[in-house]
Write an enzyme that holds these catalytic residues in place. Sequence first.
Site, PDB file in Angstrom:
ATOM      1  N   ASP A 360     -16.860  59.216  17.252  1.00 31.14           N
ATOM      2  CA  ASP A 360     -17.287  58.931  15.999  1.00 31.14           C
ATOM      3  C   ASP A 360     -18.892  59.245  15.807  1.00 31.14           C
ATOM      4  OD1 ASP A 360     -18.138  56.556  13.940  1.00 31.14           O
ATOM      5  OD2 ASP A 360     -15.942  56.517  13.972  1.00 31.14           O
ATOM      6  N   ASP A 361     -19.548  58.716  15.157  1.00 27.39           N
ATOM      7  CA  ASP A 361     -20.884  58.715  14.681  1.00 27.39           C
ATOM      8  C   ASP A 361     -21.943  58.971  16.246  1.00 27.39           C
ATOM      9  OD1 ASP A 361     -23.465  58.937  13.336  1.00 27.39           O
ATOM     10  OD2 ASP A 361     -23.173  57.075  12.463  1.00 27.39           O
ATOM     11  N   LYS A 474     -12.902  62.497  10.244  1.00 21.89           N
ATOM     12  CA  LYS A 474     -13.123  61.191   9.633  1.00 21.89           C
ATOM     13  C   LYS A 474     -14.348  61.466   8.758  1.00 21.89           C
ATOM     14  CE  LYS A 474     -14.852  56.279  10.574  1.00 21.89           C
ATOM     15  NZ  LYS A 474     -14.964  55.420  11.768  1.00 21.89           N
ATOM     16  N   TRP A 475     -14.065  61.255   7.472  1.00 22.18           N
ATOM     17  CA  TRP A 475     -15.264  61.514   6.500  1.00 22.18           C
ATOM     18  C   TRP A 475     -15.789  60.208   6.032  1.00 22.18           C
ATOM     19  CZ3 TRP A 475     -15.789  66.449   3.374  1.00 22.18           C
ATOM     20  CH2 TRP A 475     -16.613  66.323   2.016  1.00 22.18           C
ATOM     21  N   ASP A 476     -16.968  59.899   6.334  1.00 24.93           N
ATOM     22  CA  ASP A 476     -17.515  58.654   5.865  1.00 24.93           C
ATOM     23  C   ASP A 476     -18.430  58.743   4.839  1.00 24.93           C
ATOM     24  OD1 ASP A 476     -18.144  56.083   6.326  1.00 24.93           O
ATOM     25  OD2 ASP A 476     -18.723  56.097   8.361  1.00 24.93           O
ATOM     26  N   ASN A 478     -21.651  56.067   3.525  1.00 24.88           N
ATOM     27  CA  ASN A 478     -22.227  54.867   3.862  1.00 24.88           C
ATOM     28  C   ASN A 478     -23.197  54.217   3.082  1.00 24.88           C
ATOM     29  OD1 ASN A 478     -20.758  53.600   6.507  1.00 24.88           O
ATOM     30  ND2 ASN A 478     -21.530  55.306   7.222  1.00 24.88           N
ATOM     31  N   ASP A 546     -14.177  47.969   8.211  1.00 27.16           N
ATOM     32  CA  ASP A 546     -15.005  47.945   9.574  1.00 27.16           C
ATOM     33  C   ASP A 546     -14.500  46.719  10.335  1.00 27.16           C
ATOM     34  OD1 ASP A 546     -15.988  50.401   9.416  1.00 27.16           O
ATOM     35  OD2 ASP A 546     -17.910  49.880   8.948  1.00 27.16           O
TER      36      ASP A 546
HETATM   37  C1  GLA Z   1     -19.064  53.286   9.223  1.00 25.23           C
HETATM   38  C2  GLA Z   1     -17.870  53.287   9.431  1.00 25.23           C
HETATM   39  C3  GLA Z   1     -17.636  53.021  10.884  1.00 25.23           C
HETATM   40  C4  GLA Z   1     -18.407  54.032  11.611  1.00 25.23           C
HETATM   41  C5  GLA Z   1     -19.885  54.053  11.462  1.00 25.23           C
HETATM   42  C6  GLA Z   1     -20.481  55.095  12.006  1.00 25.23           C
HETATM   43  O1  GLA Z   1     -19.822  51.800   9.060  1.00 25.23           O
HETATM   44  O2  GLA Z   1     -17.015  52.635   8.667  1.00 25.23           O
HETATM   45  O3  GLA Z   1     -16.167  53.256  11.105  1.00 25.23           O
HETATM   46  O4  GLA Z   1     -17.809  55.339  11.424  1.00 25.23           O
HETATM   47  O5  GLA Z   1     -19.808  54.145  10.171  1.00 25.23           O
HETATM   48  O6  GLA Z   1     -21.928  55.280  11.805  1.00 25.23           O
END
Ligand code: GLA
Length: 741
Positions: A360-361, A474-476, A478, A546
């Site tokens: 992830d991030d 996983k394409w986010d 935010n 989340d």
């Molecule tokens: C968002 C996503 C999480 C995670 C964070 C990472 O909040 O929904 O699942 O990937 O970003 O910063």
Amino acid sequence: MIRFLRWVLMALLAVLTGSLARGAAQPNRVYQVSTAETQLVYTVGEDGRLIFRYYGPRLSNTDQFARWRSYNRPDCNREANYEAYPSFGLGYVNEPALSVVNANGSLITELAFEDYQQHLSEGVMHGVFTLLDQIGSLRVQLHVEAYQEEDVMAQWVTIENQGKGKVSLQRFYSSFLNFRANDYYLTHFYGTWAGEMNCAEERLEPGIKSIESKKGVRTTQSENASFILSLDHPAQENSGRCIGGALAWSGNYKLSFEVDERDYLSLLAGINPFMSAYTLDRGERFETPKFLFTYSADGRGTVSRNFHDWARRYGLHTGTKERPILLNSWEGAYFDFDEQILTNMMDDAAELGVELFVLDDGWFGNKYPRNSATMGLGDWQVNEKKLPRGIQYLIDHATSKGLKFGIWIEPEMVNPKSELAERHPEWIVPSPGREQITMRNQLLLDLTNPDVQEFVWNVVDKLLSTYPDIYYIKWDANRHVEQVGSPYLLPEEQMHFWVDYIRGLYRVYDRIRAKYPDVMLQACASGGGRVDYGSLPYHDEFWTSDNTDALQRVYMQYATNLIYPPVATASHVSASPGHQTGSITPLKFRFDVAMSGRLGLELQPKDIPAEEMAFAREAIANYKTHIRELVTKGDLYRLISPYECTNNHAANMLVRKDKSKAVLFAYCTGFNRRGIRPTVHLHGLDASKRYRITEINKTGKRKAFWGEGHIYDGAYLRQVGIELQIARQYDSAVFLLEEVK
Ligand code: GLA
């Protein structure tokens, strides 16, 4: 004076051309578009208008619609008809589907039927009604797609400016439907971050109820662009007339439900007209997104199953491919990792039977290392401190453990503290002369700009071409839009921003899918902020929320699966106490809930107590052997709604299409007083088949059903049901039902 003369001329023309000439009563011409079970009927009467007449169960004979006459509107010489695509300006008093400012300033659009064409191709009937404004310059084509087997319809329009000057589209909905019932009940979905997709049902009173987003991006976080409308009574699972709808668009949307003075309900669905006037130059065409809808004569269960069938075939990038069980690093490591931490996670995941590791991030940025959400977003180079041997080293390690590899990106956004923001301030959606509003410390890139589209494409293309073994992205996204506008668009085009942003996004998705059809893509926008049938055809699944708390997920996944299928519903087992709620929940409950969707894990595997490792391994093995196939291709039958059950229970079942196998999930959502146990009636089985019931995912010897291991026939299980011993909060049970011949 000149203006006045122009108006007079227009009026004269109208009379002379007799665009909507009235003559002797002629029978209506009847047009119908049908699926296997449902039907839309339209008529064209003597005034040339295309009138919406009916949406419901398929009728064997639609000729009778030829005789239909409506009464006049109160105090008016016009018939009280609902046009198939009501436009503003002449003879329509409700919220219109189309309103424009014509090149000559006229606000009137009056659409007359011109032509109807239809053709059937691969199970989809595609009908096109051509409508013309005979004085103005617009040609509107109303498209109807009828998905034969799935009983789903889609509607959208193309609007073409055939005149010489510019036309400004003020509202341009995709679809209009109309109903008459004694009462109307609307189920819709609301929420917020870490609490998406709550279900609310309300009776529609006279007036307009609208469900909409003006957020531009992350539009399904607070309301989803979908609904279930129940006629006459609140929606029931297995009975009653219900219409489900969903707009296939990831930008601003509006669904409007108007109960008018005649107690008819008019439904409009489409792009939100809010600050979105769109100018069409001569010869230009505007195509709206599709509005999908389905009708059920036997409750919302059929609505969901129709949508799920449709989505698996048409609404997801891959609908029927089994998904790998994944471990996502986010809740297990957040930004705080190095190579060793990640490879240890992979080792433990592989031991458990996990098949895909998703980083992830936090893996990128050097000048501005991404060690928190405050910086680095936009700088898609591997962070050399955390990962000195790069991504390939991680991929190789994953491969050596038999795991596939996936990675997180958020390419539409940027931290002000990033090399990207320093290099390309002109790519950022600005608020000139005013304060920039950041969300999660980040700003939005201007995807209306082709250079930005190219950049976003390159982020993905570079990753996937450099590391061809990346299996999953996983394409986010935010944040949403607050300061609106684009330095790229002309001043007079600023209101195009909302539409052009999403078109830009889809252009990038198109390129990705053309070059990388086999990569799995997850749609994420702070969790469930991009759960819509506009983006899903490019994706294989979505990150539901989340909030991974299992109890919360019982509710959220119940509501999500009213419209969207379990196969796309990413559902992860996370730590206890839960990071969002602090609740302490048994591992079994967390698995039993996550296994009703696309199973994954999102924790530090080392945090699973040693004595529970065997259970976790067994649950994952059960998922592979028994459940994954049913989550992927089975029919969902909701048996007890957590929203409606006064005794704190929930249950649902996934059934193989041929009814030879099913899995039943039952959950206890709260404390029950002594003696209260749920009796679950198993809808969806074959009454004439016999089934052996086996409990799986057991943690001890105790049976949740005393008849476990025995054989029952489908009729008994449906009519008598089974009483389960799950009475304390977080009790749960999973049963297999296998046909015995
Ligand atoms: C968002 C996503 C999480 C995670 C964070 C990472 O909040 O929904 O699942 O990937 O970003 O910063």
